[in-house]
Design a protein around this motif. Structure first.
Motif, short mmCIF file in Angstrom:
data_model
loop_
_atom_site.label_atom_id
_atom_site.label_comp_id
_atom_site.label_asym_id
_atom_site.label_seq_id
_atom_site.Cartn_x
_atom_site.Cartn_y
_atom_site.Cartn_z
N CYS A 90 -3.99 -1.72 9.88
CA CYS A 90 -3.69 -0.90 8.41
C CYS A 90 -5.05 -0.81 7.53
O CYS A 90 -5.16 0.32 7.00
CB CYS A 90 -2.92 -1.72 7.56
SG CYS A 90 -1.10 -1.84 8.26
N TYR A 91 -5.91 -1.87 7.59
CA TYR A 91 -7.29 -1.50 7.10
C TYR A 91 -8.12 -0.26 7.58
O TYR A 91 -8.74 0.16 6.77
CB TYR A 91 -7.80 -2.96 7.11
CG TYR A 91 -9.24 -3.06 6.21
CD1 TYR A 91 -9.21 -2.95 5.10
CD2 TYR A 91 -10.73 -2.97 7.16
CE1 TYR A 91 -10.56 -2.94 4.22
CE2 TYR A 91 -11.61 -2.70 6.53
CZ TYR A 91 -11.69 -2.80 5.12
OH TYR A 91 -13.04 -2.84 4.29
N ASP A 92 -8.01 -0.26 8.86
CA ASP A 92 -8.66 0.69 9.54
C ASP A 92 -8.21 1.95 8.82
O ASP A 92 -9.05 3.02 8.52
CB ASP A 92 -8.58 0.60 10.98
CG ASP A 92 -9.72 1.47 11.51
OD1 ASP A 92 -10.77 1.62 11.10
OD2 ASP A 92 -9.21 2.24 12.70
N ILE A 93 -6.90 2.23 8.84
CA ILE A 93 -6.51 3.35 8.14
C ILE A 93 -6.97 3.68 6.79
O ILE A 93 -7.22 4.78 6.70
CB ILE A 93 -4.86 3.37 8.19
CG1 ILE A 93 -4.27 3.65 9.74
CG2 ILE A 93 -4.35 4.66 7.56
CD1 ILE A 93 -2.91 3.17 9.89
N VAL A 94 -6.84 2.76 6.06
CA VAL A 94 -7.35 2.91 4.63
C VAL A 94 -8.96 3.16 4.71
O VAL A 94 -9.39 3.89 3.81
CB VAL A 94 -7.01 1.56 3.84
CG1 VAL A 94 -7.81 1.67 2.54
CG2 VAL A 94 -5.46 1.29 3.66
N ARG A 95 -9.64 2.49 5.76
CA ARG A 95 -11.02 2.66 5.65
C ARG A 95 -11.33 4.13 5.92
O ARG A 95 -12.24 4.86 5.42
CB ARG A 95 -11.58 1.96 6.62
CG ARG A 95 -13.31 1.60 6.61
CD ARG A 95 -13.64 0.82 7.63
NE ARG A 95 -13.17 1.10 8.93
CZ ARG A 95 -13.52 2.27 9.83
NH1 ARG A 95 -14.78 2.98 9.44
NH2 ARG A 95 -13.12 2.42 11.09
N LYS A 96 -10.73 4.72 6.98
CA LYS A 96 -11.04 5.98 7.50
C LYS A 96 -10.57 6.96 6.02
O LYS A 96 -11.39 7.99 6.09
CB LYS A 96 -10.05 6.32 8.64
CG LYS A 96 -10.52 5.66 9.95
CD LYS A 96 -9.75 6.03 11.15
CE LYS A 96 -10.06 5.21 12.28
NZ LYS A 96 -9.27 5.61 13.54
N GLU A 97 -9.37 6.88 5.51
CA GLU A 97 -8.92 7.78 4.51
C GLU A 97 -10.21 7.72 3.47
O GLU A 97 -10.55 8.82 2.75
CB GLU A 97 -7.74 7.34 4.06
CG GLU A 97 -7.32 8.25 2.83
CD GLU A 97 -7.05 9.75 3.26
OE1 GLU A 97 -6.94 10.62 2.51
OE2 GLU A 97 -6.40 10.06 4.33
#
Length: 192
Positions: A109-116
């Motif tokens: 989930c953190y990787d998704i937020v980081r990419k956004e």
């Protein structure tokens, strides 16, 4: 050359002893062994002759065996045994279902937020440049033109041509979606 170096070291040690003598109490014992080798044929200077094996005093001389390394790592069964333990603090994420440690953010989930966030930063830098930003930046996703002109007044607007993710709220300062209570009293229910 070596004689000049030894004399300068002796002078430095003498100055240190005089410095410690001025301080109350007994001075520490500083000593130096000087060897007067008078060999006119050898004029080469070797730092090893001055220092000796001083650099190697705290270095291990023998390699630690595999058995001793494993005993230090896992323990010895007759005395202290440190077996490998299974992790019991693993949880599955409620949003994506991936496992993660308790007390740690879900890496997926953190990787998704980081990419956004990275995409937003690139879009802001692309449209506003690298000049210092002295005004607030409002990020509008695709189909979000419902903000009033007063809300956009004095702000810089960056438009991203993709739909807003569901987890990314419009108002990041908004704490929750529940209405605030009028009273501060908390009454327990189902006590009877």
């Amino acid at each position: 050359m070596p004689r000049i170096l030894l004399l300068s070291i002796k002078t430095i040690i003498g100055n240190l002893e005089n410095l410690f003598a001025m301080v109350k109490g007994s001075p520490p014992a500083l000593a130096m062994i000087m060897s007067d080798r008078k060999n006119p044929t050898t004029q080469t200077f070797s730092l090893k002759d001055v220092i000796g094996d001083g650099f190697l005093w705290a270095v291990p001389k023998h390699r630690r065996s595999v058995e001793k390394r494993l005993n230090r790592k896992f323990g010895f069964p007759d005395y202290v045994w440190k077996p490998l333990k299974e992790k019991r603090n693993l949880r599955s994420c409620l949003k994506c279902g991936h496992e993660h440690e308790l007390g740690v953010l879900c890496p997926f989930c953190y990787d998704i937020v980081r990419k956004e966030t990275h995409q937003m930063q690139e879009k802001i830098q692309e449209s506003l440049g690298v000049a210092p930003i002295d005004q607030e930046v409002v990020v509008l996703y695709d189909g979000e033109n419902d903000l009033s002109p007063e809300a956009l007044k004095g702000n810089r607007v960056v438009e991203i041509q993709k739909p807003r993710p569901m987890w990314f709220t419009k108002n990041l300062l908004q704490k929750s979606t529940q209405q605030s209570a009028d009273t501060k009293e908390v009454k327990p229910s189902d006590l009877g």
